[in-house]
Scaffold this active site. Structure first.
Site, mmCIF file in Angstrom:
data_model
loop_
_atom_site.group_PDB
_atom_site.id
_atom_site.type_symbol
_atom_site.label_atom_id
_atom_site.label_comp_id
_atom_site.label_asym_id
_atom_site.label_seq_id
_atom_site.Cartn_x
_atom_site.Cartn_y
_atom_site.Cartn_z
ATOM 1 N N ARG A 53 11.991 -9.273 -20.809
ATOM 2 C CA ARG A 53 12.753 -8.337 -20.230
ATOM 3 C C ARG A 53 12.398 -8.332 -18.755
ATOM 4 O O ARG A 53 13.554 -8.435 -17.959
ATOM 5 C CB ARG A 53 12.443 -6.771 -20.831
ATOM 6 C CG ARG A 53 13.220 -6.483 -21.663
ATOM 7 C CD ARG A 53 12.468 -5.450 -22.742
ATOM 8 N NE ARG A 53 11.250 -6.318 -23.381
ATOM 9 C CZ ARG A 53 11.379 -7.019 -24.385
ATOM 10 N NH1 ARG A 53 12.269 -6.928 -25.208
ATOM 11 N NH2 ARG A 53 10.086 -7.773 -24.532
ATOM 12 N N THR A 54 11.344 -8.105 -18.120
ATOM 13 C CA THR A 54 11.059 -7.900 -16.665
ATOM 14 C C THR A 54 11.702 -9.304 -16.068
ATOM 15 O O THR A 54 12.186 -9.261 -15.012
ATOM 16 C CB THR A 54 9.480 -7.756 -16.495
ATOM 17 O OG1 THR A 54 9.296 -6.639 -17.422
ATOM 18 C CG2 THR A 54 9.437 -7.399 -15.203
ATOM 19 N N LYS A 82 -5.057 -25.913 -12.671
ATOM 20 C CA LYS A 82 -6.095 -26.804 -11.916
ATOM 21 C C LYS A 82 -7.118 -25.938 -10.998
ATOM 22 O O LYS A 82 -7.944 -26.717 -10.496
ATOM 23 C CB LYS A 82 -5.278 -27.844 -10.972
ATOM 24 C CG LYS A 82 -4.147 -28.625 -11.387
ATOM 25 C CD LYS A 82 -3.506 -29.542 -10.243
ATOM 26 C CE LYS A 82 -2.240 -29.921 -10.755
ATOM 27 N NZ LYS A 82 -1.442 -30.346 -9.579
ATOM 28 N N ARG A 103 3.511 -10.830 -11.864
ATOM 29 C CA ARG A 103 3.102 -10.303 -13.459
ATOM 30 C C ARG A 103 1.420 -11.074 -13.540
ATOM 31 O O ARG A 103 1.425 -12.185 -13.659
ATOM 32 C CB ARG A 103 3.695 -10.386 -14.576
ATOM 33 C CG ARG A 103 2.897 -9.868 -15.817
ATOM 34 C CD ARG A 103 3.823 -9.493 -17.085
ATOM 35 N NE ARG A 103 4.758 -8.502 -17.009
ATOM 36 C CZ ARG A 103 5.516 -8.167 -17.955
ATOM 37 N NH1 ARG A 103 5.372 -8.769 -18.984
ATOM 38 N NH2 ARG A 103 6.088 -6.869 -17.806
ATOM 39 N N HIS A 131 3.119 -0.507 -13.751
ATOM 40 C CA HIS A 131 4.465 -1.421 -14.117
ATOM 41 C C HIS A 131 5.564 -0.480 -13.469
ATOM 42 O O HIS A 131 6.479 0.158 -14.114
ATOM 43 C CB HIS A 131 4.752 -1.480 -15.452
ATOM 44 C CG HIS A 131 5.559 -2.636 -15.763
ATOM 45 N ND1 HIS A 131 6.475 -3.238 -14.922
ATOM 46 C CD2 HIS A 131 5.777 -3.093 -17.146
ATOM 47 C CE1 HIS A 131 7.392 -4.088 -15.480
ATOM 48 N NE2 HIS A 131 6.771 -4.136 -16.886
#
Ligand code: CP
Length: 311
Positions: A53-54, A82, A103, A131
């Site tokens: 969703r986000t 890496k 995120r 959030h």
């Protein structure tokens, strides 16, 4: 509204929230008015954790404003694999984009990353922390369905690790909202959050419970959450609480006909599918609201006027 970065909902005043929600309502009513408003603008997507969703609603929002996205892709396919540090990654990608969406599994990662960049950085979830853009679409959905003042809301499930809960709880202190938190003892709200909420409100507006039964009849909104399995240090601890706090049609027999049920999604087994077709269910509408609300937020943050529209 003028913020360089959006890291937590604690940054947002009631006026800030209403500015975003009002702009989202305008956009929702007629998205064509902003179709080319941010042409040539690029949004950088940095998702170090899974998202449907986000990530997709930020991408849809930027494209519906006339812009585009540059996406780091998965951790596995990027140079994070890496050993590149988060500080170096954001410093590089800010050169490719006009704003960043991050995120990350570590609480505090967005705060740290924001110290290394000049473009606006939006926290799309930092571990069990915050959030805030989810909160804006949650508030939009609450306002549409139940109103934000004289609100009685129950927030149930994993209140310890649920970042959407933390952000929503802080934001609701800007409104006349009675908040009831329902969870097993092991998943209660962090004590510092409870302390902050009591400091922010008048104290009488925040209550904690271990059962939904006693509060359900009084609720305007029930905000369900998933038990955040991925955040438990010990799988045995997860198994002790998995499957608790589920609702079905029988549960709702004592609820108000006007009850609105929300969930940030994804759900696992918290809400029986039989509830989906009832008037109570607002969780898919809530997910869809992510697009106009994130369009409004991006428009306000990216406008040179700092939110004062020039059309
Ligand atoms: N609500 C939410 O944050 O969903 P995603 O994890 O799919 O982005």
């Amino acid at each position: 509204m003028r913020h360089d970065h959006l890291i937590t909902s604690k940054q947002l005043s009631r006026a800030d929230i209403e500015t975003v929600l009002d702009r989202a309502a305008e956009i929702d009513a007629d998205p064509s008015t902003v179709a080319d408003r941010h042409a040539n603008t690029l949004l950088g997507l940095l998702f170090f954790e899974p998202s449907t969703r986000t990530k997709m609603s930020f991408e849809a929002a930027m494209k519906r404003l006339g812009g585009d996205v540059v996406d780091m892709g998965s951790v596995e396919s990027s140079s994070v694999k890496k050993g590149e540090t988060l500080a170096d990654t954001v410093r590089v990608i800010e050169g490719y984009a006009d704003a960043l969406v991050l995120r990350h599994p570590k609480q505090g990662a967005a705060t740290m990353a924001s110290e290394f960049v000049d473009v606006p950085l939006l926290n799309a979830g930092d571990g069990a922390g915050h959030h805030p853009t989810q909160t804006l679409l949650d508030l939009y959905t609450i306002r549409e369905n139940a109103g934000l003042d004289d609100l009685t809301i129950g927030i149930m499930g994993d209140l310890k690790y649920g970042r959407t809960v933390h952000s929503l709880a802080y934001a609701l202190t800007n409104f006349d909202a009675h908040q009831h938190f329902i969870s097993p003892e092991s998943l209660q709200l962090p004590r510092e959050v409870v302390y902050d909420l009591h400091q922010a409100g008048d104290g009488a507006q925040v209550r904690e419970h271990d059962s939904l039964e006693e509060v359900l009849p009084s609720l305007d909104v029930l905000y369900m959450t998933r038990i955040q399995r991925e955040r438990f240090p010990d799988e045995n601890e997860y198994q002790k609480v998995a499957g608790e706090y589920q609702i079905d049609l029988e549960t709702l027999e004592v609820a108000s006909d006007e009850l609105t049920i929300m969930h940030p999604l994804p759900r696992v087994d918290e809400i029986a599918p039989s509830i989906d077709e009832t008037e109570h269910a607002a969780y898919f509408e809530q997910a869809h609201n992510g697009v106009p609300v994130r369009m409004a937020l991006l428009d306000l943050l990216l406008s040179e006027t700092g939110g004062e529209r020039d059309e």
